[in-house]
Design a protein around this motif. Structure first.
Motif, short mmCIF file in Angstrom:
data_model
loop_
_atom_site.label_atom_id
_atom_site.label_comp_id
_atom_site.label_asym_id
_atom_site.label_seq_id
_atom_site.Cartn_x
_atom_site.Cartn_y
_atom_site.Cartn_z
N PRO A 55 0.82 -1.22 0.00
CA PRO A 55 0.00 0.00 0.00
C PRO A 55 0.85 1.27 0.00
O PRO A 55 1.86 1.35 0.71
CB PRO A 55 -0.82 -0.14 1.30
N PHE A 56 0.43 2.25 -0.80
CA PHE A 56 1.25 3.45 -1.04
C PHE A 56 0.36 4.68 -1.06
O PHE A 56 -0.87 4.59 -1.22
CB PHE A 56 2.01 3.31 -2.36
N SER A 57 0.99 5.85 -0.94
CA SER A 57 0.26 7.12 -1.04
C SER A 57 0.37 7.65 -2.46
O SER A 57 1.22 7.21 -3.25
CB SER A 57 0.86 8.14 -0.07
N MET A 58 -0.46 8.64 -2.77
CA MET A 58 -0.38 9.27 -4.08
C MET A 58 1.00 9.89 -4.30
O MET A 58 1.56 9.80 -5.39
CB MET A 58 -1.46 10.35 -4.23
N GLN A 59 1.56 10.48 -3.26
CA GLN A 59 2.87 11.13 -3.40
C GLN A 59 3.95 10.13 -3.77
O GLN A 59 4.82 10.42 -4.61
CB GLN A 59 3.23 11.85 -2.09
N GLU A 60 3.92 8.94 -3.17
CA GLU A 60 4.91 7.91 -3.51
C GLU A 60 4.81 7.54 -4.99
O GLU A 60 5.82 7.36 -5.67
CB GLU A 60 4.68 6.66 -2.65
N LEU A 61 3.57 7.42 -5.48
CA LEU A 61 3.38 7.07 -6.89
C LEU A 61 3.85 8.21 -7.79
O LEU A 61 4.51 7.98 -8.82
CB LEU A 61 1.90 6.75 -7.15
N LEU A 62 3.56 9.45 -7.40
CA LEU A 62 4.01 10.61 -8.19
C LEU A 62 5.53 10.67 -8.25
O LEU A 62 6.12 10.95 -9.31
CB LEU A 62 3.45 11.91 -7.58
N ASN A 63 6.18 10.36 -7.14
CA ASN A 63 7.64 10.36 -7.12
C ASN A 63 8.21 9.33 -8.08
O ASN A 63 9.22 9.57 -8.76
CB ASN A 63 8.16 10.10 -5.70
N ALA A 64 7.54 8.18 -8.15
CA ALA A 64 8.02 7.11 -9.03
C ALA A 64 7.83 7.45 -10.51
O ALA A 64 8.49 6.88 -11.38
CB ALA A 64 7.31 5.79 -8.70
N CYS A 65 6.87 8.38 -10.80
CA CYS A 65 6.55 8.70 -12.20
C CYS A 65 6.93 10.14 -12.56
O CYS A 65 6.47 10.67 -13.58
CB CYS A 65 5.06 8.50 -12.46
N ARG A 66 7.77 10.80 -11.73
CA ARG A 66 7.99 12.24 -11.91
C ARG A 66 8.66 12.60 -13.23
O ARG A 66 8.62 13.76 -13.65
CB ARG A 66 8.81 12.79 -10.74
N GLN A 67 9.28 11.63 -13.93
CA GLN A 67 9.95 11.94 -15.20
C GLN A 67 8.94 12.19 -16.34
O GLN A 67 9.31 12.75 -17.38
CB GLN A 67 10.87 10.77 -15.61
N GLU A 68 7.72 11.77 -16.18
CA GLU A 68 6.73 11.87 -17.27
C GLU A 68 5.58 12.76 -16.81
O GLU A 68 4.69 12.32 -16.08
CB GLU A 68 6.22 10.47 -17.65
N ASP A 69 5.59 14.01 -17.27
CA ASP A 69 4.59 15.00 -16.83
C ASP A 69 3.16 14.56 -17.12
O ASP A 69 2.26 14.75 -16.29
CB ASP A 69 4.85 16.35 -17.51
N TYR A 70 2.93 13.98 -18.31
CA TYR A 70 1.55 13.60 -18.68
C TYR A 70 1.03 12.49 -17.78
O TYR A 70 -0.16 12.43 -17.45
CB TYR A 70 1.47 13.20 -20.16
N VAL A 71 1.92 11.60 -17.32
CA VAL A 71 1.50 10.53 -16.40
C VAL A 71 1.19 11.14 -15.02
O VAL A 71 0.20 10.76 -14.38
CB VAL A 71 2.58 9.44 -16.28
#
Length: 628
Positions: free
Chosen positions: A434-450
């Motif tokens: 289980p993860f927070s939205m921020q953790e997921l955003l950090n993992a995808c920060r290279q792709e703005d559209y994602v």
């Protein structure tokens, strides 16, 4: 022998019919089993027919055994060479004699599923693009395989060539390939299915005149029960066997023909006298089962069908005010009042739960009532566990959305929804706990559209959390873009999206019955347990005939041939009865026949329940209620 029988004039004419064809129109509760068994006795004792020359065909093994038991009781014999059996048992006997088949040559239902699945998994490259289930989940495949097997069965039972049949499940080219591959593999394994028994028997009798003569001599008198359910190929074989004497005694009710989906055609019965111009006809029109008001009400309904023998069913039973129609504001209210009605009935002296049946158009409609009966401690039984509508891929997607909106704690739920519709979230970027939205955003920060897609997804989830189940499903479909996602998937596979969107409509209708998302998710979670509980009760109490005192929950199809003192028909609404898939005149007439069958199962009391139209819904009373 028959002078002392308590029979009416029509029954006497049927029982004492001599040689040649006869059509017996037998309305509900008119004593057709009595007539058939007494006719067999008459043929042997008065018409001097050898018992072994008589063949009695029914549609189920249970009906054949019951008919045989009834005959042995009245003839005071422990055994008798009269042959009682189903169509398939009769045709398999003929095949066994010629081809030396055994039970090992009959394919099991589960193996048929596996065989079709294997053929689908190994399609030639040029057909793979036509396979609409390429991207579908495994749970959806079972339904599709069932539809394919049903279509293959229809081709065989109608005596058609596969290229003449128009599949509604796959493309014509793919259906033809599947049909031929299934047939080839069955031949290779020297296996046959139940439809092959009819097909091979027909081909054998046409190809070998000496074999045909052998069985024509063996079965000089043929009696058929429930003739309205016969399919063209079965009729063709029966006609061959009956020649040249044509001692064909058929009993049935065209108003109870409800198996069109299996390939049966009531027109065969309607045209019987064209095929046999010298056939005599008798109408058993006295209903000994039901009270007068039930008989008359059901008669008004079925009179709206145009493709039928015109007939007036009568009864000498009294009028009792036995037909009651009640509206309810919701399915929960309907279920609670059903339980209340059962409780009130059980207060009467001598009342038994087994006096009562609740009849449904489809198994999926039983669950609200089953859940309520369990809560109220009312014993009930179901013949088989209905299909769980919440196990389809679409339902699993919707419930994953709702659960994740509430709890945000299931990675598997997130995997289901993250790209439905496509948001370009890579599985490898999602944490495995289980993860927070921020953790997921950090993992995808290279792709703005994602990142934008993730923020939008979480905004949608937080909005869904505050909605009612009905509004939540509507938002997932329209606001979050799930409908568009399904349409794109179907377009990609080259198939119509109507069926998938109809499933979404049905799930949204179900959501309407619950106040909160938590309440609906709780219902969904215990849905399987409720069904399993009922089936287990049935297995425990119903292992021996008539041992369990329990209310019966039965589909209208499965109720045919049965009777109860009290019958309750819930959900008498448009889209249920008649079913929403019934569109043509022929389909609507079959739906009306099915409702007629359900109504005429009642002996003393008949209750018709429907849900009233209400805000946010479009429940309409069934047109059949107006016709009553």
């Amino acid at each position: 022998m028959h002078n002392d029988l308590n029979v009416n004039e029509a029954q006497y004419a049927a029982i004492t019919h001599g040689d040649g064809a006869m059509l017996v129109l037998a309305g509900p509760g008119s004593g057709k089993t009595f007539v058939i068994t007494r006719r067999i006795q008459y043929l042997i004792e008065e018409h001097h027919v050898k018992p072994e020359d008589i063949l009695v065909i029914t549609f189920t093994k249970a009906a054949a055994m019951e008919m045989q038991e009834r005959f042995l009781q009245i003839s005071n014999q422990k055994g008798c060479p009269v042959q009682f059996g189903t169509f398939h048992a009769t045709f398999f006997q003929i095949l066994k004699h010629t081809y030396k088949f055994s039970a090992e040559n009959i394919i099991r239902e589960g193996d048929k599923y596996q065989l079709i699945a294997q053929i689908l998994a190994a399609l030639p490259p040029e057909l793979e693009s036509q396979d609409e289930a390429q991207d579908m989940e495994q749970d959806a495949d079972n339904d599709r395989i069932q539809r394919l097997l049903s279509e293959i069965s229809k081709v065989k039972n109608n005596g058609m060539e596969p290229q003449e049949f128009e599949s509604e499940t796959v493309s014509q080219e793919l259906f033809l390939y599947l049909y031929q591959a299934y047939k080839k593999e069955m031949n290779r394994r020297r296996l046959i299915d139940f439809d092959d028994m009819v097909l091979l028997c027909r081909d054998l009798l046409l190809a070998r005149p000496e074999t045909l003569r052998l069985w024509q001599e063996r079965f000089r008198y043929i009696l058929i029960d429930e003739f309205q359910d016969i399919c063209p190929l079965q009729y063709e074989v029966v006609r061959l066997l009956a020649k040249p004497r044509d001692n064909l005694f058929i009993v049935g009710d065209d108003d109870q023909a409800i198996y069109g989906f299996r390939g049966s055609k009531p027109e065969i019965m309607l045209n019987f006298q064209k095929d046999y111009p010298n056939a005599k006809q008798v109408l058993l029109n006295v209903n000994y089962r039901s009270r007068r008001d039930i008989v008359e009400t059901a008669g008004r309904l079925i009179a709206h069908n145009k493709t039928r023998f015109s007939k007036q069913v009568e009864t000498n039973n009294p009028m009792t005010g036995g037909v009651k129609i009640y509206p309810f504001s919701s399915k929960q209210q309907q279920a609670k009042n059903t339980a209340l009605l059962i409780r009130q009935y059980m207060e009467q002296e001598g009342a038994r739960y087994s006096d009562i049946a609740i009849l449904y158009r489809t198994g999926s409609h039983m669950v609200n009532t089953a859940q309520c009966l369990i809560q109220e401690g009312i014993p009930f039984q179901m013949k088989e566990k209905p299909k769980n509508i919440y196990k389809s891929p679409i339902a699993l997607d919707l419930t994953a959305y709702l659960r994740y909106a509430l709890y945000e704690d299931s990675v598997s739920d997130f995997f289901r929804i993250m790209n439905s519709p496509v948001r370009y979230i890579r599985r490898s970027s999602v944490p495995l706990k289980p993860f927070s939205m921020q953790e997921l955003l950090n993992a995808c920060r290279q792709e703005d559209y994602v990142v934008r897609n993730i923020v939008q997804l979480y905004d949608d989830l937080h909005f869904i959390k505050g909605l009612s189940p009905y509004a939540a499903v509507n938002f997932i479909r329209k606001g979050a873009g799930y409908d568009g996602h399904i349409q794109k998937q179907c377009q990609k596979r080259g198939v119509d999206s109507k069926e998938k969107l109809a499933e979404l409509d049905a799930l949204q209708e179900l959501a309407k019955e619950f106040e909160t998302i938590e309440e609906w998710l709780s219902h969904i979670a215990c849905y399987d347990a409720v069904l399993q509980n009922a089936v287990s009760q049935n297995a425990a109490s119903g292992s021996k005939k008539d041992t369990g005192d329990a209310v019966s929950l039965v589909t209208m199809h499965a109720s045919k041939g049965l009777e109860w003192k009290v019958v309750i028909l819930p959900d008498v609404n448009e889209g249920v009865v008649p079913h929403k898939k019934a569109v043509t005149d022929a389909e609507l007439e079959e739906e009306r026949r099915m409702f007629y069958v359900a109504m005429t199962r009642a002996k003393e009391m008949l209750f018709l329940f429907y849900i009233e139209e209400k805000e946010a819904g479009n429940f309409l009373p069934s047109r059949f209620l107006n016709e009553l």
